[in-house]
Motif scaffolding. Structure first.
Motif, PDB file in Angstrom:
ATOM      1  N   ILE A 453      81.873  48.992  54.022  1.00 58.57           N
ATOM      2  CA  ILE A 453      82.973  48.275  54.334  1.00 58.57           C
ATOM      3  C   ILE A 453      84.516  49.093  53.816  1.00 58.57           C
ATOM      4  N   VAL A 454      85.420  49.344  54.590  1.00 60.47           N
ATOM      5  CA  VAL A 454      86.478  50.101  53.987  1.00 60.47           C
ATOM      6  C   VAL A 454      87.718  49.475  54.709  1.00 60.47           C
ATOM      7  N   SER A 455      88.745  49.235  53.779  1.00 62.34           N
ATOM      8  CA  SER A 455      90.095  48.631  54.242  1.00 62.34           C
ATOM      9  C   SER A 455      91.049  49.234  53.320  1.00 62.34           C
ATOM     10  N   ASP A 456      92.313  49.629  54.272  1.00 62.44           N
ATOM     11  CA  ASP A 456      93.151  50.191  53.363  1.00 62.44           C
ATOM     12  C   ASP A 456      94.956  49.602  53.853  1.00 62.44           C
ATOM     13  N   GLU A 457      95.836  49.691  53.084  1.00 66.84           N
ATOM     14  CA  GLU A 457      97.070  49.439  53.550  1.00 66.84           C
ATOM     15  C   GLU A 457      98.057  50.513  53.333  1.00 66.84           C
ATOM     16  N   ILE A 458      98.642  51.255  53.868  1.00 65.80           N
ATOM     17  CA  ILE A 458      99.463  52.213  53.388  1.00 65.80           C
ATOM     18  C   ILE A 458     100.932  52.064  54.010  1.00 65.80           C
ATOM     19  N   SER A 486     100.547  51.927  57.822  1.00 64.82           N
ATOM     20  CA  SER A 486      99.484  51.504  58.717  1.00 64.82           C
ATOM     21  C   SER A 486      98.464  50.417  57.837  1.00 64.82           C
ATOM     22  N   ASN A 487      97.506  49.968  58.817  1.00 58.09           N
ATOM     23  CA  ASN A 487      96.752  48.674  57.995  1.00 58.09           C
ATOM     24  C   ASN A 487      95.528  48.859  58.856  1.00 58.09           C
ATOM     25  N   ASN A 488      94.541  49.304  58.122  1.00 61.14           N
ATOM     26  CA  ASN A 488      93.017  49.492  58.842  1.00 61.14           C
ATOM     27  C   ASN A 488      91.927  49.091  58.117  1.00 61.14           C
ATOM     28  N   LEU A 568      97.210  62.101  59.978  1.00 57.15           N
ATOM     29  CA  LEU A 568      98.341  62.117  59.181  1.00 57.15           C
ATOM     30  C   LEU A 568      99.086  60.952  59.485  1.00 57.15           C
ATOM     31  N   ASP A 569      99.322  60.314  60.563  1.00 53.66           N
ATOM     32  CA  ASP A 569      99.898  59.127  60.946  1.00 53.66           C
ATOM     33  C   ASP A 569      99.472  58.010  60.383  1.00 53.66           C
ATOM     34  N   GLY A 570      98.184  57.909  59.941  1.00 49.79           N
ATOM     35  CA  GLY A 570      97.540  56.517  59.538  1.00 49.79           C
ATOM     36  C   GLY A 570      96.520  56.227  60.672  1.00 49.79           C
TER      37      GLY A 570
END
Length: 610
Positions: A453-458, A486-488, A568-570
């Protein structure tokens, strides 16, 4: 009062029985050394008719025997002559029995210090006693690998990264007690990296392969580092400190040696080294690490173990100035930047694993592992830089040689980031080993289930202003030079399995080792199923010299992880397939004696097709 007296007498009765039982035994302990006075590890100390033990990393051992009876202590090691000492003691007595082993005058044919299985399968056992004296800013076990065949330093002087035969660090597989090790995702440079997972104070053995490794290792393309933590047999501890940090560890075992524990704490700061960089400012990196490894023998056939790691890495930086010269002799330039703002990064991770190892006999082992890994990472910075580009005086006869003559450029940039990442990885695995009585045939298999489970907010952007103009230029708006928002979040499962069979047989008085295996992997995110067949062949001719010839070949896949899915664009691309490589490794391994000391000469030819 009567109840209290009865309770007190009962306690004293049991204590008296315990003390009486303890006094009926004799404790024998000591240190095993070689002729040069160096402690010898893994010496077998067998008490005939009773039990036995082995010497630890520091050559120490401890064993209890019944009192008032003589027992023969047999000290044996593949590299040294056997010796027998008789011991008899009184109840409760502690007998000190230090032993100095004499190196064998003749090396028996086929007998070497290392395991023949490891030697035949392109994997090397690396001595760990020198880790404390190797000068390294990284302060990790990885410094032992530099100088191995095909291994080069990577990631800068402050990093623990290494490159194997042209691959990057993410292509290297690292295990600690059969548990795969992960590193932070958002780390950009060695000065942010902190401590590596492995604690050198707790290490028992290090195995390393730079290619052509077996099917039981995967799924990476370049190398495998297999580390085991030790099981102590007596109380011990160490403390060390330096300008770069410090470490402490404690270890021990119960009286009956069924329970063992080893715990380490490390602290590292690289602020004094960072102050020598071109970018001047206030560096405040602090990295902490706590690890513990516990084992308990439920009975003679079943062992439980627990491994835990808690790491806290913080990096704070307040830049002030940067000055550097560049260009050519005909156009010598100087760049000077004045900074405002700061950077604050934090990487926190927790690893835990519980395993049960059932070994009904010495040639059969069944291991079950449940492990989890969690990381929380934060990368934040707001840094403004005002830069000046000046032309330098290049006239060597001038009094102002090397000084600035005129300003040819001026501008400002502003970098901003608010990046957050959370990842959780859960793993269930089973491994087994079955060998026949003489270990000429060894069958291994394993299966693993992994949930990720991976989540990130850039949120990153950069503004670049040159001579009063914001780039890219517009006469109606102020534009940013670069933006990334980005928000993935992804959630997936992986299934892996392997099986391999190793055969050792004699052909015309020469020894042949053949290992054949296959590995399979399936990932629910990209729906890809891959198989990796691998083979290792080793030939030990019946020559006077102890030489072994080997060749290994196979397919090595590296399925993508989260970092490889994000562009590179998220954006996340779930259709990214596994990288693929084909390895062929051919080499020779020669053991010989020179000046009364054992030496090893290895030569290899390596082919890798991507």
């Amino acid at each position: 009062m009567m109840k209290f007296s009865a309770y007190l007498w009962l306690v004293l009765f049991f204590l008296a029985g315990f003390v009486s039982n303890a006094q009926e035994k004799v404790t024998v302990k000591g240190i095993v050394r070689n002729e040069a006075g160096i402690p010898v590890e893994l010496v077998n100390i067998t008490v005939l008719g009773f039990s036995g033990t082995t010497s630890d990393f520091n050559g120490k051992y401890l064993i209890e025997i019944p009192a008032n009876k003589s027992y023969a202590f047999v000290f044996s090691h593949l590299e040294y002559k056997n010796d027998t000492v008789w011991v008899k003691g009184k109840p409760g007595e502690i007998v000190r029995l230090d032993k100095r082993m004499e190196r064998g005058a003749l090396m028996l044919k086929g007998v070497t210090i290392e395991d023949q299985y490891e030697r035949a399968n392109s994997i090397s056992r690396i001595p760990t006693k020198t880790i404390k004296v190797i000068p390294s800013a990284a302060q990790g076990i990885e410094s032992l690998l530099i100088g191995q065949l095909g291994v080069a330093k990577g990631g800068g002087e402050l990093s623990s990264q290494y490159s194997v035969r042209g691959g990057n660090f993410d292509e290297n597989l690292v295990y600690v007690n059969d548990i795969e090790v992960y590193r932070p995702f958002l780390v950009r440079s060695g000065q942010q990296e902190g401590l590596s997972f492995t604690n050198p104070d707790m290490v028992s053995s290090v195995l390393f392969s730079a290619g052509g490794f077996e099917a039981k290792y995967g799924d990476k393309m370049s190398s495998v580092l297999d580390i085991k933590y030790r099981k102590p047999n007596e109380f011990a501890g160490t403390v060390s400190a330096s300008l770069l940090g410090g470490s402490a560890h404690i270890e021990g075992s119960s009286d009956n040696h069924r329970f063992t524990h080893i715990t380490g704490f490390r602290y590292k700061t690289s602020k004094y080294m960072l102050n020598s960089l071109d970018t001047k400012g206030e560096y405040n990196p602090s990295f902490y690490d706590f690890q513990t490894y516990l084992t308990y023998d439920v009975n003679t056939n079943f062992e439980l173990s627990f491994l835990a790691n808690i790491a806290q890495n913080k990096y704070t930086f307040v830049p002030e100035t940067l000055e550097t010269a560049f260009g050519t002799w005909n156009e010598a330039l100087n760049l000077k930047i004045y900074f405002d703002g700061h950077e604050m990064d934090k990487f926190s991770s927790v690893t835990g694993a519980v395993s049960g190892n059932y070994h009904p006999s010495k040639n059969r082992s069944f291991k079950f592992i449940a492990s989890g890994y969690q990381t929380q990472e934060v990368e934040t910075y707001d840094i403004q830089g005002q830069y000046f580009i000046n032309e330098l005086d290049k006239d060597m006869g001038s009094d102002s040689f090397g000084d600035s003559l005129m300003n040819i450029g001026i501008g400002t940039f502003l970098n901003h980031a608010r990046n957050y990442l959370n990842a959780r990885i859960f793993n269930l695995s089973h491994k087994a080993l079955i060998a026949n009585e003489d270990e000429s045939n060894i069958l291994m298999w394993g299966v693993s289930y992994k949930h990720e489970i991976v989540s990130d907010e850039i949120n990153e952007w950069q503004m670049l202003d040159s001579s009063g103009y914001s780039l890219p230029y517009s006469d109606t708006a102020v534009n940013l030079y670069r933006t990334l928002v980005s928000n993935n979040a992804i959630e997936s499962d992986r299934l892996t399995a392997y099986i391999q069979d190793a055969h050792n047989f004699i052909l015309d008085s020469s020894e042949i080792n053949l290992t054949i295996g296959i590995r399979a992997h399936y990932w629910t995110l990209n729906k890809q199923f891959i198989t990796s067949p691998r083979i290792n062949l080793a030939y030990k001719p019946n020559w006077e010299r102890d030489i072994l010839l080997r060749i290994a070949a196979g397919y090595y896949y590296q399925p993508p992880f989260y970092k490889e899915l994000r562009d590179l664009d998220g954006n996340i691309h779930t259709d990214v397939k596994a990288q693929k490589s084909f390895h062929i490794v051919a080499g020779s391994d020669l053991n010989f004696l020179l000046w009364g000391r054992p030496f090893k000469f290895i030569a290899e030819a390596y082919y890798k097709k991507l």
